[in-house]
Design a protein around this motif. Structure first.
Motif, PDB file in Angstrom:
ATOM      1  N   ALA A   1       0.851  -1.193   0.000  1.00 43.38           N
ATOM      2  CA  ALA A   1       0.000   0.000   0.000  1.00 43.38           C
ATOM      3  C   ALA A   1       0.884   1.239   0.000  1.00 43.38           C
ATOM      4  CB  ALA A   1      -0.921   0.005   1.220  1.00 43.38           C
ATOM      5  N   GLN A   2       0.811   1.996  -1.068  1.00 44.68           N
ATOM      6  CA  GLN A   2       1.604   3.216  -1.164  1.00 44.68           C
ATOM      7  C   GLN A   2       1.076   4.276  -0.192  1.00 44.68           C
ATOM      8  OE1 GLN A   2       4.292   3.434  -2.946  1.00 44.68           O
ATOM      9  NE2 GLN A   2       4.082   1.545  -4.125  1.00 44.68           N
ATOM     10  N   ILE A   3       2.005   4.990   0.449  1.00 42.44           N
ATOM     11  CA  ILE A   3       1.658   6.097   1.344  1.00 42.44           C
ATOM     12  C   ILE A   3       1.991   7.402   0.634  1.00 42.44           C
ATOM     13  CG2 ILE A   3       2.186   7.230   3.536  1.00 42.44           C
ATOM     14  CD1 ILE A   3       2.842   4.445   4.672  1.00 42.44           C
ATOM     15  N   TYR A   4       0.989   8.268   0.489  1.00 42.44           N
ATOM     16  CA  TYR A   4       1.236   9.518  -0.238  1.00 42.44           C
ATOM     17  C   TYR A   4       1.272  10.733   0.679  1.00 42.44           C
ATOM     18  CZ  TYR A   4      -3.580  11.293   0.101  1.00 42.44           C
ATOM     19  OH  TYR A   4      -4.766  11.797   0.565  1.00 42.44           O
ATOM     20  N   LYS A   5       0.828  10.575   1.928  1.00 45.78           N
ATOM     21  CA  LYS A   5       0.838  11.714   2.858  1.00 45.78           C
ATOM     22  C   LYS A   5       1.030  11.209   4.283  1.00 45.78           C
ATOM     23  CE  LYS A   5      -3.032  13.985   3.590  1.00 45.78           C
ATOM     24  NZ  LYS A   5      -4.168  14.913   3.339  1.00 45.78           N
ATOM     25  N   ILE A   6       1.874  11.910   5.048  1.00 43.70           N
ATOM     26  CA  ILE A   6       2.112  11.566   6.447  1.00 43.70           C
ATOM     27  C   ILE A   6       1.904  12.810   7.301  1.00 43.70           C
ATOM     28  CG2 ILE A   6       3.759  10.681   8.148  1.00 43.70           C
ATOM     29  CD1 ILE A   6       5.238   9.269   5.908  1.00 43.70           C
ATOM     30  N   ASN A   7       1.051  12.689   8.303  1.00 44.19           N
ATOM     31  CA  ASN A   7       0.850  13.787   9.249  1.00 44.19           C
ATOM     32  C   ASN A   7       1.727  13.525  10.470  1.00 44.19           C
ATOM     33  OD1 ASN A   7      -0.587  14.908  11.841  1.00 44.19           O
ATOM     34  ND2 ASN A   7      -1.346  16.140  10.127  1.00 44.19           N
ATOM     35  N   ILE A   8       2.632  14.462  10.738  1.00 46.21           N
ATOM     36  CA  ILE A   8       3.531  14.349  11.892  1.00 46.21           C
ATOM     37  C   ILE A   8       3.265  15.505  12.833  1.00 46.21           C
ATOM     38  CG2 ILE A   8       5.935  14.262  12.668  1.00 46.21           C
ATOM     39  CD1 ILE A   8       6.690  13.086   9.984  1.00 46.21           C
ATOM     40  N   TYR A   9       2.636  15.185  13.948  1.00 43.78           N
ATOM     41  CA  TYR A   9       2.354  16.171  14.991  1.00 43.78           C
ATOM     42  C   TYR A   9       1.651  17.410  14.448  1.00 43.78           C
ATOM     43  CZ  TYR A   9       5.755  13.205  17.418  1.00 43.78           C
ATOM     44  OH  TYR A   9       6.424  12.142  17.958  1.00 43.78           O
ATOM     45  N   GLY A  10       0.663  17.171  13.571  1.00 45.54           N
ATOM     46  CA  GLY A  10      -0.152  18.277  13.079  1.00 45.54           C
ATOM     47  C   GLY A  10       0.254  18.841  11.745  1.00 45.54           C
ATOM     48  N   THR A  11       1.415  18.448  11.235  1.00 43.57           N
ATOM     49  CA  THR A  11       1.880  18.943   9.938  1.00 43.57           C
ATOM     50  C   THR A  11       1.747  17.854   8.889  1.00 43.57           C
ATOM     51  OG1 THR A  11       3.474  20.461  10.969  1.00 43.57           O
ATOM     52  CG2 THR A  11       3.833  19.889   8.650  1.00 43.57           C
ATOM     53  N   ASP A  12       1.088  18.157   7.786  1.00 42.16           N
ATOM     54  CA  ASP A  12       0.950  17.219   6.675  1.00 42.16           C
ATOM     55  C   ASP A  12       2.155  17.319   5.751  1.00 42.16           C
ATOM     56  OD1 ASP A  12      -1.446  15.982   7.302  1.00 42.16           O
ATOM     57  OD2 ASP A  12      -2.664  17.435   6.192  1.00 42.16           O
ATOM     58  N   TYR A  13       2.748  16.180   5.452  1.00 42.25           N
ATOM     59  CA  TYR A  13       3.854  16.125   4.510  1.00 42.25           C
ATOM     60  C   TYR A  13       3.417  15.264   3.316  1.00 42.25           C
ATOM     61  CZ  TYR A  13       6.914  17.960   8.183  1.00 42.25           C
ATOM     62  OH  TYR A  13       7.500  18.741   9.163  1.00 42.25           O
ATOM     63  N   GLY A  14       3.295  15.887   2.166  1.00 43.87           N
ATOM     64  CA  GLY A  14       2.993  15.145   0.959  1.00 43.87           C
ATOM     65  C   GLY A  14       4.252  14.515   0.405  1.00 43.87           C
ATOM     66  N   LEU A  15       4.177  13.252   0.032  1.00 47.73           N
ATOM     67  CA  LEU A  15       5.341  12.553  -0.489  1.00 47.73           C
ATOM     68  C   LEU A  15       5.319  12.589  -2.019  1.00 47.73           C
ATOM     69  CD1 LEU A  15       5.466   9.430   1.867  1.00 47.73           C
ATOM     70  CD2 LEU A  15       6.333  11.746   2.247  1.00 47.73           C
ATOM     71  N   PRO A  16       6.464  12.735  -2.635  1.00 47.58           N
ATOM     72  CA  PRO A  16       6.503  12.807  -4.103  1.00 47.58           C
ATOM     73  C   PRO A  16       6.083  11.479  -4.723  1.00 47.58           C
ATOM     74  CG  PRO A  16       8.720  12.636  -3.189  1.00 47.58           C
ATOM     75  CD  PRO A  16       7.805  12.842  -2.026  1.00 47.58           C
ATOM     76  N   SER A  17       5.502  11.541  -5.910  1.00 50.53           N
ATOM     77  CA  SER A  17       5.126  10.318  -6.614  1.00 50.53           C
ATOM     78  C   SER A  17       6.385   9.553  -6.998  1.00 50.53           C
ATOM     79  CB  SER A  17       4.309  10.654  -7.860  1.00 50.53           C
ATOM     80  OG  SER A  17       5.040  11.503  -8.726  1.00 50.53           O
ATOM     81  N   LYS A  18       6.253   8.246  -7.050  1.00 49.99           N
ATOM     82  CA  LYS A  18       7.412   7.389  -7.298  1.00 49.99           C
ATOM     83  C   LYS A  18       7.411   6.894  -8.740  1.00 49.99           C
ATOM     84  CE  LYS A  18       5.988   5.188  -3.633  1.00 49.99           C
ATOM     85  NZ  LYS A  18       5.324   6.287  -2.925  1.00 49.99           N
ATOM     86  N   PRO A  19       8.584   6.745  -9.325  1.00 46.30           N
ATOM     87  CA  PRO A  19       8.655   6.219 -10.691  1.00 46.30           C
ATOM     88  C   PRO A  19       8.267   4.748 -10.736  1.00 46.30           C
ATOM     89  CG  PRO A  19      10.853   6.453  -9.758  1.00 46.30           C
ATOM     90  CD  PRO A  19       9.914   7.092  -8.783  1.00 46.30           C
ATOM     91  N   ALA A  20       7.936   4.248 -11.909  1.00 44.94           N
ATOM     92  CA  ALA A  20       7.470   2.875 -12.067  1.00 44.94           C
ATOM     93  C   ALA A  20       8.531   1.843 -11.695  1.00 44.94           C
ATOM     94  CB  ALA A  20       7.001   2.652 -13.499  1.00 44.94           C
ATOM     95  N   ASP A  21       9.818   2.243 -11.739  1.00 47.13           N
ATOM     96  CA  ASP A  21      10.878   1.293 -11.402  1.00 47.13           C
ATOM     97  C   ASP A  21      11.336   1.416  -9.954  1.00 47.13           C
ATOM     98  OD1 ASP A  21      12.117   3.744 -11.552  1.00 47.13           O
ATOM     99  OD2 ASP A  21      13.828   3.042 -12.753  1.00 47.13           O
ATOM    100  N   SER A  22      10.554   2.093  -9.108  1.00 43.99           N
ATOM    101  CA  SER A  22      10.919   2.207  -7.690  1.00 43.99           C
ATOM    102  C   SER A  22      10.760   0.848  -7.013  1.00 43.99           C
ATOM    103  CB  SER A  22      10.032   3.244  -6.994  1.00 43.99           C
ATOM    104  OG  SER A  22       8.674   2.838  -7.034  1.00 43.99           O
ATOM    105  N   PHE A  23      11.399   0.686  -5.869  1.00 43.94           N
ATOM    106  CA  PHE A  23      11.440  -0.616  -5.200  1.00 43.94           C
ATOM    107  C   PHE A  23      10.046  -1.140  -4.890  1.00 43.94           C
ATOM    108  CE2 PHE A  23      11.195  -3.040  -1.256  1.00 43.94           C
ATOM    109  CZ  PHE A  23      12.005  -4.123  -1.566  1.00 43.94           C
ATOM    110  N   SER A  24       9.178  -0.316  -4.310  1.00 41.79           N
ATOM    111  CA  SER A  24       7.869  -0.796  -3.877  1.00 41.79           C
ATOM    112  C   SER A  24       7.033  -1.291  -5.044  1.00 41.79           C
ATOM    113  CB  SER A  24       7.124   0.294  -3.108  1.00 41.79           C
ATOM    114  OG  SER A  24       7.028   1.481  -3.862  1.00 41.79           O
ATOM    115  N   TYR A  25       7.126  -0.644  -6.197  1.00 45.73           N
ATOM    116  CA  TYR A  25       6.383  -1.106  -7.365  1.00 45.73           C
ATOM    117  C   TYR A  25       6.990  -2.401  -7.911  1.00 45.73           C
ATOM    118  CZ  TYR A  25       3.718   3.254  -7.593  1.00 45.73           C
ATOM    119  OH  TYR A  25       2.877   4.300  -7.313  1.00 45.73           O
ATOM    120  N   ARG A  26       8.313  -2.478  -7.907  1.00 40.43           N
ATOM    121  CA  ARG A  26       8.962  -3.684  -8.431  1.00 40.43           C
ATOM    122  C   ARG A  26       8.711  -4.895  -7.532  1.00 40.43           C
ATOM    123  NH1 ARG A  26      14.233  -3.974  -8.461  1.00 40.43           N
ATOM    124  NH2 ARG A  26      14.659  -2.132  -7.166  1.00 40.43           N
TER     125      ARG A  26
END
Length: 355
Positions: A307-332
């Protein structure tokens, strides 16, 4: 597996398969025709049977309803292009079920009963296994206490059951998660490593609070300091920072020994990737996000797979994560796992059982 088990089989008179819309499956809502059942009475597992899926009749004094002696597993079966049934790492689920049983004072279930009951059930309900990409048959083995007695002690009687559900994707899109800084899922010495029903019940309220704020899951932190990330509500979590795969270790007894987690780690090491099983602090995670050294964040689990994670809230602050290329580890690694499960790639690790 050779077996001398006698399993009585009673087939349903009315299959529901033709009433099922396999193109619009809701995860866990549609149940297949049959279930496997065994009872623990007088110190042994007995009365092994497969019967039509149906409601149970329980005494109001049932021990599980009051004291929560209940454990379960989650696993999946797939079909390859030839229509053969492929079962992924069932031996690992069987071993983990008994590890949970030991922690919850439930008698050990013999491997032969688990495997033979499962294989016969899958063979009988083989037409319920979807034959399309991304779909599978979810399998739910579980054990619960059946004493009819109000007293705080281990039950003397138990029931083991398996039923199955045709399913599609658990998460249809990337998820947003929130770091939990108040509530606790597990502590050392507790039942966090067991797949016990009570663990999930205790997590529902804080997870609901997060969902009301727009987050699908929590990132649970350690129960002592809330400074270190442990796992998520439905999955283990992994992070890639500076080309190193980092995930929490399981030796503390606070984290479920995920089968998908273990599979991903084995594949990563086979690929020569740097792997660290250690606790990642929330501070280190936030710093990695801010310095753009966090390359990937994802969850692993039987239901979610990857399950890809695209956003993480840390102590009230939202951090958007950049999209990953198709050859990234999690997709492979997702593609590799799927190829093994659906029989499109050679199973060099002995993970697949053909039914």
């Amino acid at each position: 597996m050779k077996t001398t088990l006698q399993i009585e089989v009673k087939k349903t008179d009315h299959s529901r398969i033709h009433e099922t819309d396999f193109d619009n499956l809701v995860f866990g809502k549609v149940i297949s025709d049959h279930m496997f059942v065994a009872d623990y009475v007088n110190g042994e597992w007995t009365d092994l049977r497969i019967e039509p899926y149906a409601p149970l009749s329980l005494n109001p004094a049932n021990a599980t309803l009051h004291y929560g002696q209940s454990i379960f597993e989650g696993m999946k079966a797939y079909k390859n292009d030839n229509g053969e049934i492929l079962l992924f790492r069932a031996d690992a689920n069987q071993k983990r079920l008994n590890e949970s049983a030991a922690r919850m004072c439930i008698p050990e279930l013999p491997e032969e009963i688990f495997m033979e009951g499962l294989l016969q059930l899958l063979d009988l309900d083989r037409n319920w296994i979807p034959n399309k990409p991304g779909y599978s048959l979810y399998i739910r083995p579980f054990i619960f206490a059946t004493d009819d007695y109000i007293g705080v002690k281990p039950s003397e009687k138990y029931k083991f059951m398996i039923f199955t559900c045709p399913v599609g994707h658990y998460y249809s899109k990337p998820v947003a998660v929130k770091v939990e800084q108040h509530y606790t899922r597990a502590v050392e010495g507790g039942t966090g490593a067991a797949k016990a029903a009570g663990n999930y019940a205790a997590s529902l309220y804080p997870a609901l609070l997060a969902q009301r704020q727009g987050y699908e899951q929590l990132l649970w932190t350690d129960g002592k300091t809330h400074q270190f990330i442990e796992e998520s509500g439905t999955m283990n979590v992994m992070f890639i920072i500076n080309n190193t795969l980092i995930t929490a270790p399981t030796h503390t007894g606070t984290i479920l020994k995920g089968i998908t987690r273990d599979s991903v780690l084995k594949i990563a090491r086979d690929w020569g990737m740097q792997v660290e099983e250690r606790f990642l602090s929330v501070e280190e995670l936030e710093k990695a996000i801010q310095q753009n050294t966090l390359q990937e964040a994802f969850g692993t689990g039987t239901a979610a797979t990857i399950a890809q994670i695209y956003k993480i809230n840390i102590y009230g602050t939202d951090y958007g994560l950049p999209s990953k290329p198709a050859d990234s580890f999690s997709y492979r690694v997702l593609e590799t796992l799927d190829n093994i499960k659906y029989g499109r790639e050679e199973d060099s690790r002995g993970w697949i059982i053909k039914v």
